[in-house]
Every structure is written in C-alpha cells, then in structure tokens.
Design a protein around this motif. Structure first.
Motif, PDB file in Angstrom:
ATOM      1  N   ARG A 175       0.851  -1.195   0.000  1.00 24.72           N
ATOM      2  CA  ARG A 175       0.000   0.000   0.000  1.00 24.72           C
ATOM      3  C   ARG A 175       0.877   1.232   0.000  1.00 24.72           C
ATOM      4  O   ARG A 175       1.842   1.312   0.777  1.00 24.72           O
ATOM      5  CB  ARG A 175      -0.878   0.039   1.253  1.00 24.72           C
ATOM      6  N   ALA A 177       0.171   3.886   1.314  1.00 26.59           N
ATOM      7  CA  ALA A 177       0.114   4.501   2.654  1.00 26.59           C
ATOM      8  C   ALA A 177       1.225   3.969   3.562  1.00 26.59           C
ATOM      9  O   ALA A 177       1.757   4.708   4.401  1.00 26.59           O
ATOM     10  CB  ALA A 177      -1.257   4.239   3.283  1.00 26.59           C
ATOM     11  N   LEU A 188      -0.064   6.739  10.114  1.00 22.99           N
ATOM     12  CA  LEU A 188      -1.107   6.436   9.121  1.00 22.99           C
ATOM     13  C   LEU A 188      -2.310   7.343   9.313  1.00 22.99           C
ATOM     14  O   LEU A 188      -2.879   7.861   8.362  1.00 22.99           O
ATOM     15  CB  LEU A 188      -1.616   5.000   9.344  1.00 22.99           C
ATOM     16  N   LEU A 191      -1.995  10.807   7.683  1.00 21.99           N
ATOM     17  CA  LEU A 191      -1.687  11.004   6.261  1.00 21.99           C
ATOM     18  C   LEU A 191      -2.864  11.723   5.605  1.00 21.99           C
ATOM     19  O   LEU A 191      -4.016  11.559   6.015  1.00 21.99           O
ATOM     20  CB  LEU A 191      -1.433   9.651   5.577  1.00 21.99           C
ATOM     21  N   PRO A 193      -5.381  12.277   2.605  1.00 23.88           N
ATOM     22  CA  PRO A 193      -5.919  11.563   1.433  1.00 23.88           C
ATOM     23  C   PRO A 193      -5.650  12.299   0.117  1.00 23.88           C
ATOM     24  O   PRO A 193      -5.706  11.678  -0.944  1.00 23.88           O
ATOM     25  CB  PRO A 193      -7.421  11.481   1.711  1.00 23.88           C
ATOM     26  N   VAL A 196      -2.154  10.696  -0.557  1.00 18.48           N
ATOM     27  CA  VAL A 196      -1.966   9.238  -0.511  1.00 18.48           C
ATOM     28  C   VAL A 196      -3.305   8.544  -0.734  1.00 18.48           C
ATOM     29  O   VAL A 196      -4.299   8.878  -0.079  1.00 18.48           O
ATOM     30  CB  VAL A 196      -1.414   8.823   0.883  1.00 18.48           C
ATOM     31  N   ILE A 199      -5.941   5.231   2.025  1.00 22.72           N
ATOM     32  CA  ILE A 199      -5.482   5.206   3.422  1.00 22.72           C
ATOM     33  C   ILE A 199      -6.406   4.325   4.271  1.00 22.72           C
ATOM     34  O   ILE A 199      -5.942   3.560   5.114  1.00 22.72           O
ATOM     35  CB  ILE A 199      -5.425   6.636   4.009  1.00 22.72           C
TER      36      ILE A 199
END
Ligand SMILES: Nc1ncnc2c1ncn2[C@@H]1O[C@H](COP(=O)(O)OP(=O)(O)O)[C@@H](O)[C@H]1O
Ligand SMILES: [Mg+2]
Length: 227
Positions: A175, A177, A188, A191, A193, A196, A199
């Motif tokens: 992934r 992410a 995580l 992060l 969107p 990335v 997520i």
C-alpha cells in the motif's frame, strides 16, 4: 508486558514497516516503546516528525552490549515493547530473540525471500535450544497485492504451512500509505488523502494485523509458553 521482536535477514522484507504499523495500532490503546536497533534508525527519524502518538516512544541506543537491559527497561516503562532489528547474523538478534514473547518474521512472497525467512527461523530454533523454551513466532507475508493472489505466493504459503511453519493469517498488503509513513514522517492516521490513496484500506489492514498479533500473544500467554 509482551516484547515483540522483528527478525529477517533480508533488507526490504518489511521489518521496519511492520514494526511501525503495529506500534501505531497498539499506541491507540496502550503505551508502547519501539527499540529501533537498525543502525540507520528509521523509526527514530519517523518519530521526530509531527503527530507521533504520545503513547509511542522510541529508543535508539541499543547494541549487543546493552540490548537485554534496554528491553528490560522499556518493559518496565510500557506494557508493549517492539524491537526492530537489521539482519540475523549479529549477536544482537539472538539476544533480542531471547527476550521475545513473540517473534515476527516478515517476508515477501517469493522463493528467494522464503529462503531468507528460513534463516530467521533457524535463529529462532537456535535460541529455543539455548534457552530450552519455545519461542512463539509467526511469519508475516508482506507487500502482497491486495487484489490478486499470485500462484507463486500461494505456493510458498502452502509450502511454509506444510513445513509446519507458523504463519500469520493476515498479510501486510503493498500500500502506498505504508510507504508514505516514512515519506511524510507521519502516522497512518495523519496522512492526507490528497497525497496518498486508499489510506482507509491500509488502516483496515493494519487493524486486522494488530488484532491477530494481540490474539497470538494472548494465546501464547494462556498456553504458558510466553514469559
Ligand atoms: N506493506 C508495504 N507496502 C508498501 N511499501 C512497503 C511495505 N512494506 C515495506 N515497504 C517498503 O519497502 C521498503 C523496505 O521496507 P522496510 O520496512 O524498510 O524493510 P526492512 O526493515 O525489512 O529492511 C521500504 O521502502 C518500505 O517503504
Ligand atoms: Mg528495517
């Protein structure tokens, strides 16, 4: 006070990623220390970024002279201790495994990677003989395609199982992410969107993985295997 040690001789097997992903999940409900024993200290660097959970601390001064003490001190401070190591050849790996309630052996799903994972399993067996106790462990297949299971990966997993090797049911999928954790030095959960994709899917995978690890720890404690 479980100690979970990540072991694999192969750089790129996913040790650091799977250690950090697990640490972040555990930190949602309990304090956790990560002992970053990789000489490049990737998790320490990550933790210097923003939004590191208050429950997650990183110690990066472990070496083969002090690793047992460093693990003991961490276990006295926080209920969970994770140890991210580099390779298997060094004495520090054997010492860290001697303190483990669970060893996770991350490996990618190719024949070459599996051969390397077998080296990690030999280290575990060696430690079991030295300490005359069973060391609970599980092989974690990493970086798998979340949508297609390749024949090679299926074949390898079956070969592991047939050889009586303990495997986690959960895989850590490939992934963006999981890569982005280190690119952005963010957990995580922080992060963006916009930067990335998927997520939420990575979070779901992380939760499933952490839940399985917690279940494994519970099971081994009930069996009286873990210290
Ligand atoms: N599940 C994953 N999804 C995407 N990238 C990953 C995943 N696991 C590892 N990587 C990437 O692969 C590389 C090696 O992973 P790393 O966790 O550092 O392995 P190791 O600690 O075993 O050397 C890194 O660039 C990391 O971002
Ligand atoms: Mg690493």
């Amino acid at each position: 006070m479980p100690t979970i040690v990540f072991v694999s001789p192969k750089g790129g097997a996913g040790k650091t990623t799977s250690a950090l992903v697990l640490a972040e999940q555990i930190a949602r409900s309990a304090p956790v220390t990560v002992i970053d024993a990789d000489p490049n200290h990737p998790i320490q660097t990550w933790a210097a970024g923003p939004n590191t959970p208050a429950n997650l601390s990183v110690v990066a001064h472990a070496d083969e002279e002090n690793v047992i003490d460093v693990i003991e001190e961490a276990a006295a401070r926080t209920p969970f201790v994770l140890v991210d190591l580099e390779g298997t050849a060094a004495k520090i790996v054997l010492l860290a495994v001697s303190q483990a309630d669970l060893v996770i052996v991350p490996t990618q799903g190719s024949q070459l990677d599996a051969a390397q994972a077998s080296r990690a399993l030999r280290v575990i067996r060696q430690q079991e003989k030295m300490s005359r106790r069973a060391v609970p462990y599980g092989v974690l297949i990493t970086r798998t395609n979340p949508t297609i299971r390749t024949r090679t990966a299926t074949h390898l997993m079956n070969a592991f199982r047939e050889a009586g090797i303990a495997m986690l049911d959960t895989e850590l999928h490939e992934r963006e992410a999981f890569k982005a954790l280190f690119a952005f030095n963010q957990p995580l959960s922080h992060l963006d969107p916009k930067d990335v994709s998927n997520i939420d899917k990575a979070v779901a995978n992380a939760e499933e993985y952490a839940a399985e690890v917690i279940n494994l720890l519970r099971a081994s404690q009930q069996n009286g295997v873990a210290a």
